[in-house]
Design an enzyme around this catalytic site. Sequence first.
Site, mmCIF file in Angstrom:
data_model
loop_
_atom_site.group_PDB
_atom_site.id
_atom_site.type_symbol
_atom_site.label_atom_id
_atom_site.label_comp_id
_atom_site.label_asym_id
_atom_site.label_seq_id
_atom_site.Cartn_x
_atom_site.Cartn_y
_atom_site.Cartn_z
ATOM 1 N N LYS A 1 11.281 -6.006 6.003
ATOM 2 C CA LYS A 1 10.151 -6.527 6.788
ATOM 3 C C LYS A 1 9.071 -7.105 5.876
ATOM 4 O O LYS A 1 8.588 -8.210 6.089
ATOM 5 C CB LYS A 1 9.530 -5.410 7.659
ATOM 6 N N ARG B 1 4.517 0.429 16.043
ATOM 7 C CA ARG B 1 5.608 1.329 15.703
ATOM 8 C C ARG B 1 5.809 2.396 16.771
ATOM 9 O O ARG B 1 6.703 3.234 16.636
ATOM 10 C CB ARG B 1 5.200 2.030 14.414
ATOM 11 N N ARG C 1 13.771 -0.343 -5.131
ATOM 12 C CA ARG C 1 12.514 -1.047 -4.838
ATOM 13 C C ARG C 1 11.436 -0.697 -5.862
ATOM 14 O O ARG C 1 11.284 0.439 -6.298
ATOM 15 C CB ARG C 1 12.009 -0.663 -3.445
ATOM 16 N N ARG D 1 7.537 3.869 -4.795
ATOM 17 C CA ARG D 1 6.775 4.535 -3.744
ATOM 18 C C ARG D 1 7.186 5.992 -3.628
ATOM 19 O O ARG D 1 8.364 6.318 -3.705
ATOM 20 C CB ARG D 1 6.989 3.809 -2.411
ATOM 21 N N ARG E 1 12.284 9.322 7.336
ATOM 22 C CA ARG E 1 11.678 8.107 7.904
ATOM 23 C C ARG E 1 12.646 7.419 8.862
ATOM 24 O O ARG E 1 12.237 6.879 9.890
ATOM 25 C CB ARG E 1 11.266 7.147 6.779
HETATM 26 P P1 AP5 Z 1 11.091 -4.271 1.920
HETATM 27 O O1 AP5 Z 1 10.784 -5.688 2.243
HETATM 28 O O2 AP5 Z 1 10.123 -3.512 1.098
HETATM 29 O O3 AP5 Z 1 11.454 -3.478 3.284
HETATM 30 P P2 AP5 Z 1 10.531 -2.974 4.463
HETATM 31 O O4 AP5 Z 1 11.285 -3.210 5.729
HETATM 32 O O5 AP5 Z 1 9.163 -3.534 4.362
HETATM 33 O O6 AP5 Z 1 10.560 -1.417 4.165
HETATM 34 P P3 AP5 Z 1 9.389 -0.347 4.159
HETATM 35 O O7 AP5 Z 1 9.932 0.857 3.466
HETATM 36 O O8 AP5 Z 1 8.127 -0.941 3.647
HETATM 37 O O9 AP5 Z 1 9.256 -0.067 5.664
HETATM 38 P P4 AP5 Z 1 8.599 1.140 6.303
HETATM 39 O O10 AP5 Z 1 8.515 0.620 7.679
HETATM 40 O O11 AP5 Z 1 9.291 2.416 6.195
HETATM 41 O O12 AP5 Z 1 7.277 1.389 5.418
HETATM 42 P P5 AP5 Z 1 5.766 0.983 5.631
HETATM 43 O O13 AP5 Z 1 5.175 0.656 4.349
HETATM 44 O O14 AP5 Z 1 5.655 0.034 6.756
HETATM 45 O O15 AP5 Z 1 12.541 -4.248 1.242
HETATM 46 C C1 AP5 Z 1 13.096 -3.033 0.738
HETATM 47 C C2 AP5 Z 1 13.811 -3.278 -0.602
HETATM 48 O O16 AP5 Z 1 14.955 -4.101 -0.367
HETATM 49 C C3 AP5 Z 1 12.953 -4.053 -1.626
HETATM 50 O O17 AP5 Z 1 13.240 -3.582 -2.908
HETATM 51 C C4 AP5 Z 1 13.396 -5.520 -1.464
HETATM 52 O O18 AP5 Z 1 13.230 -6.255 -2.651
HETATM 53 C C5 AP5 Z 1 14.856 -5.343 -1.091
HETATM 54 N N1 AP5 Z 1 15.348 -6.382 -0.166
HETATM 55 C C6 AP5 Z 1 14.652 -6.952 0.881
HETATM 56 N N2 AP5 Z 1 15.419 -7.851 1.541
HETATM 57 C C7 AP5 Z 1 16.634 -7.851 0.888
HETATM 58 C C8 AP5 Z 1 17.855 -8.562 1.120
HETATM 59 N N3 AP5 Z 1 17.993 -9.472 2.125
HETATM 60 N N4 AP5 Z 1 18.886 -8.301 0.305
HETATM 61 C C9 AP5 Z 1 18.764 -7.379 -0.727
HETATM 62 N N5 AP5 Z 1 17.643 -6.676 -0.977
HETATM 63 C C10 AP5 Z 1 16.574 -6.902 -0.183
HETATM 64 O O19 AP5 Z 1 5.146 2.376 6.129
HETATM 65 C C11 AP5 Z 1 4.991 3.457 5.243
HETATM 66 C C12 AP5 Z 1 4.334 4.626 5.950
HETATM 67 O O20 AP5 Z 1 3.040 4.238 6.447
HETATM 68 C C13 AP5 Z 1 5.065 5.148 7.189
HETATM 69 O O21 AP5 Z 1 6.076 6.064 6.852
HETATM 70 C C14 AP5 Z 1 3.905 5.816 7.931
HETATM 71 O O22 AP5 Z 1 3.559 7.038 7.339
HETATM 72 C C15 AP5 Z 1 2.764 4.835 7.704
HETATM 73 N N6 AP5 Z 1 2.702 3.779 8.725
HETATM 74 C C16 AP5 Z 1 2.849 2.440 8.518
HETATM 75 N N7 AP5 Z 1 2.720 1.766 9.672
HETATM 76 C C17 AP5 Z 1 2.482 2.669 10.630
HETATM 77 C C18 AP5 Z 1 2.267 2.581 12.033
HETATM 78 N N8 AP5 Z 1 2.266 1.391 12.675
HETATM 79 N N9 AP5 Z 1 2.036 3.720 12.720
HETATM 80 C C19 AP5 Z 1 1.996 4.921 12.091
HETATM 81 N N10 AP5 Z 1 2.211 5.079 10.776
HETATM 82 C C20 AP5 Z 1 2.455 3.968 10.045
HETATM 83 MG MG MG Z 2 7.243 -2.743 3.864
#
Ligand code: AP5
Ligand code: MG
Length: 216
Positions: A14, A89, A125, A158, A169
């Site tokens: 994402k 979410r 990552r 992270r 998660r």
């Molecule tokens: P990346 O682009 O980083 O993936 P992502 O989908 O953004 O994954 P996240 O782990 O950031 O999602 P998340 O939803 O768990 O975490 P968030 O920070 O939102 O890609 C991942 C890896 O793969 C990278 O190394 C990239 O280079 C590689 N990659 C990407 N595309 C590729 C491809 N096509 N091929 C190969 N490799 C590829 O949330 C973190 C925490 O914040 C949550 O757990 C929660 O505690 C809190 N939080 C955030 N939002 C909310 C909300 N709305 N409500 C409540 N709590 C929240």
């Molecule tokens: Mg992300």
Amino acid sequence: MHFIVLLGVPGAGKGTQARRLSATLALPHISSGDLFRENLKQGTRIGHEAQKYLSRGELVPDEITIEMIEERLGRLDGAEGAILDGYPRTARQADALENMAGGIVRAAVHVEVPIERLVERMSGRRVCREQGHVYHIVHNPPSEQGICDVDDSELYQREDDKPETVRHRLRVYEERTAPLIDYYRERGVLVSVNGDQPIEAVTEKILSSLEQVATR
Ligand code: AP5
Ligand code: MG
């Protein structure tokens, strides 16, 4: 204001796609996870409140999350919309977005990736300290190991990318966020894209799907 929402399991790509779409579509990229990590770094009240949820891989309570996002959306500086990465979410967050004055979800893009890819994606990552730019040691490496190409800051892993936290998660995603796929399907704005292909190919697919939604 119109929004493009990115949905998908942790590690689906994402953040990677949101950043690329933001550049192509000239819309700001708003990531709830990045905002929480930024608040944590700055030691704000929201950072303190969110810390224990982030480190355990739990969702931060809706009130805090909605407050933070609405504050951010109030500062769009004339942009006509935004790319939302990681928000909404929960059903309550989706309702809050729908009820926001003048806000329309133009498309909800579900980036689909098989679960067995995720541990490899998360363990490889690396994220930059300064602005959260995302890399992968194999699939998207920086030019110089351990250093961000954009702002020269240090790359780190992270805390919530430990395999046991990733598994948690994923469970949280299935229970709380996966229902939003039907929520947006019912509203006629869902597009599903295969996220298990090279980064550039995923972006192309999302852009062509967005054109189809626009003409529906
Ligand atoms: P990346 O682009 O980083 O993936 P992502 O989908 O953004 O994954 P996240 O782990 O950031 O999602 P998340 O939803 O768990 O975490 P968030 O920070 O939102 O890609 C991942 C890896 O793969 C990278 O190394 C990239 O280079 C590689 N990659 C990407 N595309 C590729 C491809 N096509 N091929 C190969 N490799 C590829 O949330 C973190 C925490 O914040 C949550 O757990 C929660 O505690 C809190 N939080 C955030 N939002 C909310 C909300 N709305 N409500 C409540 N709590 C929240
Ligand atoms: Mg992300």
